[in-house]
Design a protein around this motif. Structure first.
Motif, short mmCIF file in Angstrom:
data_model
loop_
_atom_site.label_atom_id
_atom_site.label_comp_id
_atom_site.label_asym_id
_atom_site.label_seq_id
_atom_site.Cartn_x
_atom_site.Cartn_y
_atom_site.Cartn_z
N GLU A 2 0.86 -1.18 0.00
CA GLU A 2 0.00 0.00 0.00
C GLU A 2 0.90 1.23 0.00
O GLU A 2 2.09 1.11 0.27
CB GLU A 2 -0.85 0.02 1.28
N ARG A 4 3.01 3.72 1.45
CA ARG A 4 3.72 3.85 2.73
C ARG A 4 3.67 2.59 3.60
O ARG A 4 4.20 2.60 4.70
CB ARG A 4 3.19 5.03 3.54
N GLU A 107 -9.24 -3.01 11.87
CA GLU A 107 -9.76 -1.65 12.02
C GLU A 107 -8.97 -0.88 13.07
O GLU A 107 -8.63 0.29 12.88
CB GLU A 107 -11.25 -1.67 12.38
N ARG A 110 -5.58 0.05 11.68
CA ARG A 110 -5.69 1.19 10.76
C ARG A 110 -5.89 2.51 11.52
O ARG A 110 -5.38 3.55 11.13
CB ARG A 110 -6.84 0.98 9.78
N GLN A 111 -6.61 2.44 12.62
CA GLN A 111 -6.82 3.64 13.44
C GLN A 111 -5.51 4.11 14.06
O GLN A 111 -5.24 5.30 14.12
CB GLN A 111 -7.86 3.37 14.53
N ILE A 113 -2.54 3.71 12.82
CA ILE A 113 -1.77 4.33 11.74
C ILE A 113 -2.30 5.73 11.45
O ILE A 113 -1.52 6.68 11.32
CB ILE A 113 -1.81 3.46 10.47
N ALA A 114 -3.61 5.86 11.39
CA ALA A 114 -4.20 7.15 11.05
C ALA A 114 -3.91 8.23 12.08
O ALA A 114 -3.83 9.41 11.74
CB ALA A 114 -5.72 6.99 10.88
N THR A 115 -3.72 7.82 13.32
CA THR A 115 -3.53 8.81 14.40
C THR A 115 -2.11 8.84 14.95
O THR A 115 -1.84 9.58 15.88
CB THR A 115 -4.50 8.51 15.56
N SER A 116 -1.23 8.07 14.36
CA SER A 116 0.12 7.95 14.91
C SER A 116 1.02 9.13 14.56
O SER A 116 1.21 9.43 13.39
CB SER A 116 0.77 6.66 14.44
#
Length: 129
Positions: A2, A4, A107, A110-111, A113-116
């Motif tokens: 994907e 990154r 899920e 993924r969360q 990653i999205a907020t890291s």
């Protein structure tokens, strides 16, 4: 692969050859240098056929890739108790190549990653090199 990152899915029996082959293929790929996260999905693993020396061998293999790219956030989706025991033992290695975080679902991974904020250089490596 994907943008990154990468998602690695293991299923059935988790054995040393499978893990090492997966890591070798990823580290040899030209996209490895730009990799910033890896989600290791173990939800479909039925059995962990790894022993203590296998954990050490996996860690030893990962040392080289962790020098080449220390910036990978590693998230493991795990529910199987044997997988959790394996991850706990890996986390006890004082010289482990990468820190990892366990998540209960794709899920939640993924969360993370999205907020890291940890996509900064050198932030995801366990070693202090």
């Amino acid at each position: 692969w994907e943008p990154r990152g990468i998602v690695i899915t293991y299923r059935g029996d988790l054995v040393l050859d499978m893990v090492l082959a997966s890591h070798a293929a990823i580290a040899a790929d030209p996209r490895f240098d730009a990799l910033r996260f890896a989600i290791v999905d173990t939800v479909l693993v039925d059995k962990v056929a790894l022993v203590e020396s296998d954990i050490a061998q996996i860690n030893a293999f990962l040392v080289g890739p962790s020098i080449t790219n220390p910036d990978i956030l590693v998230l493991v989706v795990a529910r199987h108790p044997e997988v959790s025991r394996f991850l706990d033992r890996y986390a006890q290695f004082p010289d482990r190549a990468y820190d990892l975080q366990t998540c209960s679902s794709m899920e939640s991974a993924r969360q993370v990653i999205a907020t890291s904020p940890s996509f900064r250089p050198g932030r995801n490596r366990a070693r202090g090199r």
